[in-house]
Scaffold this motif. Structure first.
Motif, PDB file in Angstrom:
ATOM      1  N   ILE A   1      -2.489   7.263  11.976  1.00 11.79           N
ATOM      2  CA  ILE A   1      -1.622   8.482  12.516  1.00 11.79           C
ATOM      3  C   ILE A   1      -1.397   8.439  13.985  1.00 11.79           C
ATOM      4  N   ASP A   2      -2.610   8.076  14.564  1.00  9.15           N
ATOM      5  CA  ASP A   2      -2.552   7.793  16.053  1.00  9.15           C
ATOM      6  C   ASP A   2      -1.683   6.654  16.513  1.00  9.15           C
ATOM      7  N   SER A   3      -1.872   5.597  15.922  1.00  8.64           N
ATOM      8  CA  SER A   3      -1.199   4.389  16.236  1.00  8.64           C
ATOM      9  C   SER A   3       0.223   4.127  15.493  1.00  8.64           C
ATOM     10  N   GLY A   4       0.181   4.553  14.294  1.00 11.40           N
ATOM     11  CA  GLY A   4       1.327   4.055  13.488  1.00 11.40           C
ATOM     12  C   GLY A   4       1.554   2.909  12.958  1.00 11.40           C
ATOM     13  N   THR A   5       0.438   1.932  13.285  1.00 16.11           N
ATOM     14  CA  THR A   5       0.547   0.706  12.962  1.00 16.11           C
ATOM     15  C   THR A   5      -0.902   0.392  11.975  1.00 16.11           C
ATOM     16  N   TYR A   6      -0.752  -0.609  11.235  1.00 13.54           N
ATOM     17  CA  TYR A   6      -1.741  -0.890  10.326  1.00 13.54           C
ATOM     18  C   TYR A   6      -1.526  -2.194   9.827  1.00 13.54           C
ATOM     19  N   ASN A   7      -2.667  -3.057   9.162  1.00 13.81           N
ATOM     20  CA  ASN A   7      -2.714  -4.209   8.667  1.00 13.81           C
ATOM     21  C   ASN A   7      -3.012  -4.069   7.183  1.00 13.81           C
ATOM     22  N   ARG A   8      -2.244  -5.213   6.384  1.00  8.82           N
ATOM     23  CA  ARG A   8      -2.789  -5.135   4.898  1.00  8.82           C
ATOM     24  C   ARG A   8      -4.241  -5.870   4.871  1.00  8.82           C
ATOM     25  N   LEU A   9      -4.921  -5.500   3.943  1.00  9.90           N
ATOM     26  CA  LEU A   9      -6.200  -6.123   3.559  1.00  9.90           C
ATOM     27  C   LEU A   9      -6.163  -7.737   3.693  1.00  9.90           C
ATOM     28  N   GLY A  10      -6.717  -8.194   4.670  1.00 11.22           N
ATOM     29  CA  GLY A  10      -6.576  -9.849   4.434  1.00 11.22           C
ATOM     30  C   GLY A  10      -5.843 -10.162   5.828  1.00 11.22           C
ATOM     31  N   GLU A  11      -5.051  -9.387   6.439  1.00 13.72           N
ATOM     32  CA  GLU A  11      -4.430  -9.754   7.517  1.00 13.72           C
ATOM     33  C   GLU A  11      -5.053  -9.584   8.954  1.00 13.72           C
ATOM     34  N   THR A  12      -4.829 -10.590   9.928  1.00 13.63           N
ATOM     35  CA  THR A  12      -5.491 -10.226  10.955  1.00 13.63           C
ATOM     36  C   THR A  12      -4.369 -10.214  12.297  1.00 13.63           C
ATOM     37  N   GLU A  13      -3.374 -10.697  12.373  1.00 11.83           N
ATOM     38  CA  GLU A  13      -2.515 -10.977  13.251  1.00 11.83           C
ATOM     39  C   GLU A  13      -1.339  -9.971  12.937  1.00 11.83           C
ATOM     40  N   HIS A  14      -0.750  -9.805  11.757  1.00 12.36           N
ATOM     41  CA  HIS A  14       0.184  -9.209  11.500  1.00 12.36           C
ATOM     42  C   HIS A  14       0.395  -7.650  11.795  1.00 12.36           C
ATOM     43  N   LYS A  15       0.638  -6.958  12.679  1.00 10.20           N
ATOM     44  CA  LYS A  15       0.869  -5.418  12.966  1.00 10.20           C
ATOM     45  C   LYS A  15       2.045  -4.858  12.234  1.00 10.20           C
ATOM     46  N   ARG A  16       2.037  -4.042  11.303  1.00  8.29           N
ATOM     47  CA  ARG A  16       2.861  -3.270  10.503  1.00  8.29           C
ATOM     48  C   ARG A  16       3.214  -2.081  11.034  1.00  8.29           C
ATOM     49  N   THR A  17       4.025  -1.262  10.862  1.00  5.36           N
ATOM     50  CA  THR A  17       4.614  -0.124  11.219  1.00  5.36           C
ATOM     51  C   THR A  17       5.108   0.675  10.034  1.00  5.36           C
ATOM     52  N   SER A  18       4.779   1.823   9.826  1.00 10.38           N
ATOM     53  CA  SER A  18       5.613   2.946   8.816  1.00 10.38           C
ATOM     54  C   SER A  18       5.395   4.154   9.584  1.00 10.38           C
ATOM     55  N   LYS A  19       6.513   4.817   9.125  1.00  7.34           N
ATOM     56  CA  LYS A  19       6.632   6.380   9.405  1.00  7.34           C
ATOM     57  C   LYS A  19       6.566   7.104   8.353  1.00  7.34           C
ATOM     58  N   VAL A  20       5.475   7.882   8.411  1.00  7.43           N
ATOM     59  CA  VAL A  20       5.029   8.834   7.313  1.00  7.43           C
ATOM     60  C   VAL A  20       4.529  10.065   7.870  1.00  7.43           C
ATOM     61  N   LEU A  21       5.230  11.132   7.034  1.00  8.06           N
ATOM     62  CA  LEU A  21       4.604  12.637   7.238  1.00  8.06           C
ATOM     63  C   LEU A  21       3.534  12.844   6.121  1.00  8.06           C
TER      64      LEU A  21
ATOM     65  N   GLY B   1       0.798  -1.188   0.073  1.00  9.75           N
ATOM     66  CA  GLY B   1      -0.127  -0.016  -0.038  1.00  9.75           C
ATOM     67  C   GLY B   1       0.935   1.189  -0.010  1.00  9.75           C
ATOM     68  N   LEU B   2       0.269   2.512  -0.147  1.00  9.72           N
ATOM     69  CA  LEU B   2       0.834   3.608  -0.124  1.00  9.72           C
ATOM     70  C   LEU B   2       1.619   4.137   0.925  1.00  9.72           C
ATOM     71  N   VAL B   3       0.798   3.730   2.077  1.00  7.52           N
ATOM     72  CA  VAL B   3       1.570   4.039   3.449  1.00  7.52           C
ATOM     73  C   VAL B   3       2.864   3.300   3.542  1.00  7.52           C
ATOM     74  N   GLU B   4       2.916   1.942   3.289  1.00 11.49           N
ATOM     75  CA  GLU B   4       4.332   1.204   3.098  1.00 11.49           C
ATOM     76  C   GLU B   4       5.089   1.857   2.306  1.00 11.49           C
ATOM     77  N   GLN B   5       4.742   2.249   0.993  1.00  8.94           N
ATOM     78  CA  GLN B   5       5.830   2.750  -0.015  1.00  8.94           C
ATOM     79  C   GLN B   5       6.181   4.053   0.676  1.00  8.94           C
TER      80      GLN B   5
END
Length: 932
Positions: free
Chosen positions: A240-260, A210-214
């Motif tokens: 923005i609040d948590s800095g974490t997200y999941n890809r669509l279809g993911e349930t357990e894996h929490k991803r992080t990304s630092k985006v301005l 996703g764009l957040v990851e890119q």
């Protein structure tokens, strides 16, 4: 302008584009040289130059005579800060060896380099700097400002500043996302922003980033943020609040990304955005409109835009102060975007008027477009405005091409160069023998339409028509619209007003119409479009009465064609479009975007939830196909290949011709709608055009074997033959399959090595050409290809022996059409090669049916070319005679009569009658094929 300022600006102009070597050679200007340029007393110039030295704006170079050079020029050229008032020549030479040793002393801050950095943008830049430096990772920003004010540019400069300040790493991502593309589609938005997991839905064959990851470690620019639906805003502020997200279809894996995040909007944020979302974007930055900028900034912006056009033209511009005056005050709305459009118009006019000059393009009042010129002429403040502008520019200012520094350069679409197009059109019209005046008028109309439409697409959808045409033209056009609707018993929308008013306005300004049609063509138009011609005659009377002008017959013919064309846009059958995609609202979203941007068209969306069965899908698609079918067939744009496989079943069920393209995108839907709405293309042509435009995307998709597919063309002859063969093969491939298949041309010399390299990267489905490489793939020789069987062999190789998805190849076959058109366009003078080929292919089918024979490609090509030349010779009045020595048998006489009878409708259509001898030659070709 004060005397000292005039002298300083002249000195700056003289050295604006100097290189180190040029500066070392010239070493500045003497007082005498400046005095001659400005026609002033040398003593007065010397006095002011020394004042400039004392104010540290000019350096005195100790030569004989003493020379002067601007501090700005020296610092820019040598890349170092200069603090002394005067210098020896040797000092200058010493610095030439180390031009960048003090580069840090000169600001290269991308924000400070912006026009208005110390003026109207000062507060915005200060806020941006504060937001970038705010610990730990910067503050998210919201850019507010009207359309065309430069929000996207400012966002890009913030990104460059973050890299310059080492807040972001070099090469950090800068991702742009336009929220309007995903309006009211939370599911699609979720996938775009956060990506999806492989297998999360049907067709998700791979993990998607996703764009957040890119944008991780960089900036995500969210343009038109007010178009983001509430669901989308909620998704973002959670991230923005948590800095974490999941890809669509993911349930357990929490991803992080630092985006301005940098967001931009033209709307009032408090009414267009959720308050909970706004609280997450603490820094609001206002980007001023053009009107809010100082006169000096507007002059600088105009100079910069003129410099960019000079770079495209590759010539200096000589700009009169009145042009500056008119341009600066012409952008009443649209801000910098409209100013840029107006600058392009003026430069295009000036370029056309200076084509015979290699050194410079002069821009004077005569080069102003009519609407801008009228605004300038009618203004009572011109003298006062020019006096104010003279503080910053001379009566005539020389502007050199501007080449931006790579670190701050903004990418522009340079695929279209208006100036190249002007040169090509002038050459073409010169060959036609038109006068310079007529050529200029035609091209100026094109320029006006192109630049305005280019600007409209990017800024305003509702540009005032009065900027195109005079008010009285608009009034008469509205009356004519009512006449046309009454006489033709139909309704026209605003396109009628737009097209017809532009045409009438152009005619009135041109003074006379250039007759580019021959008598035969005009007669055909009268006979074919009788009702439209009668309406055009009424138009003629009304225009003559209203404007006191004489309308020639050729203009009535053009009005007839125009009425028919506009009527065709309203009434004629068009290709229908069905957008089908899995999910709850993806297809609907794509269709909404297309219709909102490009207007109504025969298009429907079919959203297919994943639980729907194949039989239900077919029923739903069949109903939608019949809903938008206007008799010209349906273009289906689908999200995955499985839907494409339903094409033949849907054709059977509905009786409608269908062409299918997979991997649908927003851009693809927009492209298809535009072509259906504004280009008079049939289903095959639109399918080919859309597919061609998106072939680069498809080329990246691997074949089932893990390799991309290729068809190899082997040629020993020149590039012309190789190119023609490639065109023919491309057409065959496009007709036979939806799969991406690359056409690769190789030389028969060192064929074995070339084939080995290709096999490493591609799956070769077949080879075609002069030499058989003897690999595990079918080979078609040139002789077999031209004879006709080769086309079927290639089709079978592509489809593995099955019927092609797109319903097979059309008849008559591709080879005949392509080779005939290619031959005829080189030698026919009077006849249109494409039109005559189409007519003769139709005739050839008729006579084959009458004679009960099937001709091979070679004979078909021979007949078509010979018959086309026979029609051409009628026009030239140079027919060939059938030899008396040739025996006319009963069989030949019989074939002759059939030839003669079947040709009659086509002779009438063309208004040309072939002689008996010419027909006898044609008949003899058929007679040979009838012999056992």
């Amino acid at each position: 302008m004060k005397r000292i300022d005039k002298i300083y600006h002249q000195l700056l102009d003289n050295f604006r584009e100097s290189t180190i070597n040029q500066l070392l050679k010239v070493q500045g200007n003497s007082a005498k040289e400046i005095a001659q340029q400005l026609q002033m007393e040398r003593s007065n110039v010397s006095f002011e130059l020394n004042n400039l030295v004392r104010s540290k704006k000019v350096i005195k170079v100790k030569t004989f005579p003493v020379r002067y050079v601007p501090v700005e020029t020296v610092e820019k050229t040598f890349g170092c800060k200069w603090n002394t008032d005067d210098m020896e020549v040797e000092e200058l030479k010493q610095h030439s060896g180390h031009p960048k040793r003090m580069r840090q002393d000169i600001s290269t801050n991308p924000l400070e380099l912006m026009i208005g950095a110390k003026g109207s943008l000062k507060k915005a830049i200060s806020q941006a700097k504060a937001a970038v430096f705010y610990p730990p990772h910067g503050l998210h920003m919201l850019l507010l400002g009207p359309t065309g004010s430069g929000k996207s540019l400012f966002a890009n400069r913030i990104y460059q500043f973050a890299i310059y300040s080492e807040i972001l790493k070099p090469g950090a991502p800068f991702i742009t996302f336009n929220c309007a593309d995903y309006y009211n589609n939370p599911q699609l938005l979720l996938s775009q922003l956060f990506g999806h997991k492989k297998g999360s839905f049907t067709g998700a064959g791979d993990d998607k980033v996703g764009l957040v990851e890119q944008a991780d470690g960089g900036i995500l620019f969210m343009d038109e943020i007010h178009r983001l639906p509430p669901e989308g805003q909620e998704m973002l502020f959670y991230f923005i609040d948590s800095g974490t997200y999941n890809r669509l279809g993911e349930t357990e894996h929490k991803r992080t990304s630092k985006v301005l995040f940098i967001c931009a909007t033209t709307e009032n944020p408090s009414s267009a955005l959720l308050k909970t979302f706004l609280r997450r974007i603490p820094m609001t930055i206002h980007i001023p409109s053009l009107e809010e900028r100082s006169l000096q900034e507007r002059v600088e912006l105009t100079t910069f835009l003129l410099g960019k056009e000079a770079e495209r033209i590759k010539k200096n511009l000589s700009v009169h102060i009145d042009v500056y005056n008119a341009l600066i005050h012409s952008a009443k709305f649209g801000n910098v975007g409209q100013l840029k459009s107006n600058v392009q118009l003026v430069c295009a006019h000036g370029f056309l008027n200076n084509l015979d000059r290699d050194d410079i393009v002069e821009l004077t009042v005569r080069d102003l477009p009519e609407d801008i010129k009228q605004d300038w002429i009618s203004s009572s403040k011109n003298i006062e405005r020019s006096k104010m502008i003279s503080e910053y520019v001379n009566i005539t200012t020389i502007i050199s091409p501007i080449v931006e520094d790579e670190t701050t350069k903004i990418d522009e679409d340079l695929s279209f160069n208006l100036y190249h197009l002007i040169e090509q059109k002038v050459k073409m019209l010169n060959k036609e023998g038109l006068s310079r005046k007529d050529i200029n008028q035609y091209i100026l109309t094109d320029i006006h339409l192109h630049v305005r439409s280019f600007f409209n697409q990017r800024t305003f959808q509702n540009y005032n028509l009065l900027k195109f045409v005079e008010d009285d033209v608009l009034q008469i056009t509205k009356e004519l619209k009512e006449v046309a609707e009454h006489e033709l018993n139909c309704k026209f929308d605003r396109k009628f007003i737009y097209f017809l008013s532009m045409h009438i306005d152009s005619f009135l300004k041109r003074g006379k119409q250039i007759d580019v049609l021959n008598t035969q063509e005009t007669d055909e138009i009268r006979d074919t479009h009788v009702k439209e011609y009668q309406v055009a005659l009424i138009f003629k009377d009304k225009i003559e009465e209203y404007f006191r002008v004489v309308i020639p017959e050729i203009e009535v013919i053009y009005l007839t064609m125009l009425i028919h064309s506009i009527k065709s846009l309203e009434e004629n059958k068009r290709v229908g479009i069905v957008v089908a995609a899995h999910g709850n609202s993806m297809a609907n979203s794509l269709v909404e975007v297309a219709t909102e941007l490009l207007g109504s068209t025969p298009i429907v969306a079919v959203d297919m939830p994943l639980a729907v069965s194949p039989s239900e899908i077919i029923e739903c698609l069949a109903a939608k196909i019949q809903e938008v079918d206007e008799g010209e067939g349906i273009l289906m744009l689908v999200d995955m290949g499985s839907l494409a496989m339903l094409e033949s079943r849907l054709e059977e069920k509905t009786g409608v011709k269908i062409k299918t393209i997979s991997n649908v995108t927003t851009s693809m839907v927009l492209d298809a709608v535009r072509k259906v709405n504004y280009l008079n293309l049939n289903l095959h042509a639109i399918y080919d055009s859309v597919k061609k435009d998106f072939i680069e995307l498809w080329d990246k998709q691997p074949a089932a074997s893990g390799k991309k597919k290729a068809l190899v063309s082997i040629c020993t002859t020149g590039s012309g033959t190789a190119k023609k063969l490639e065109e023919i093969l491309t057409t065959i491939v496009n007709k036979a399959s939806d799969d991406p298949i690359k056409i690769l041309t190789v030389s028969s010399i060192k064929l074995a090595n070339s084939i080995k390299k290709i096999e490493q990267e591609y799956e070769i489905v077949a080879t075609v050409g002069t030499k058989n490489p003897k690999i595990d793939a079918p080979h078609v020789s040139l002789e077999v290809l031209i004879e006709g069987e080769g086309e079927k062999m290639i089709q079978q190789a592509i489809t593995k022996g099955h019927a092609p998805i797109n319903g097979g190849l059309t008849s008559p076959n591709i080879i005949v059409r392509e080779l005939c058109e290619d031959s005829l366009k080189k030698y026919l003078v009077f006849l249109n090669p494409y039109h005559i080929t189409e007519i003769l292919l139709e005739w050839l089918q008729t006579i084959q049916d009458e004679l009960g024979i099937i001709l091979n490609n070679s004979v078909m090509i021979k007949v078509i070319v010979h018959t086309a030349f026979a029609f051409e010779r009628v026009i030239k009045q140079n027919p060939i005679a059938f030899s008396d020595e040739e025996e006319i048998t009963d069989e030949l006489e019989k074939v002759y009569h059939l030839t003669e009878q079947t040709l009659i409708p086509y002779e009438e259509k063309l208004g040309l009658n072939i002689s008996r001898d010419e027909k006898m030659f044609i008949a003899s070709i058929f007679a040979e094929e009838l012999q056992p």
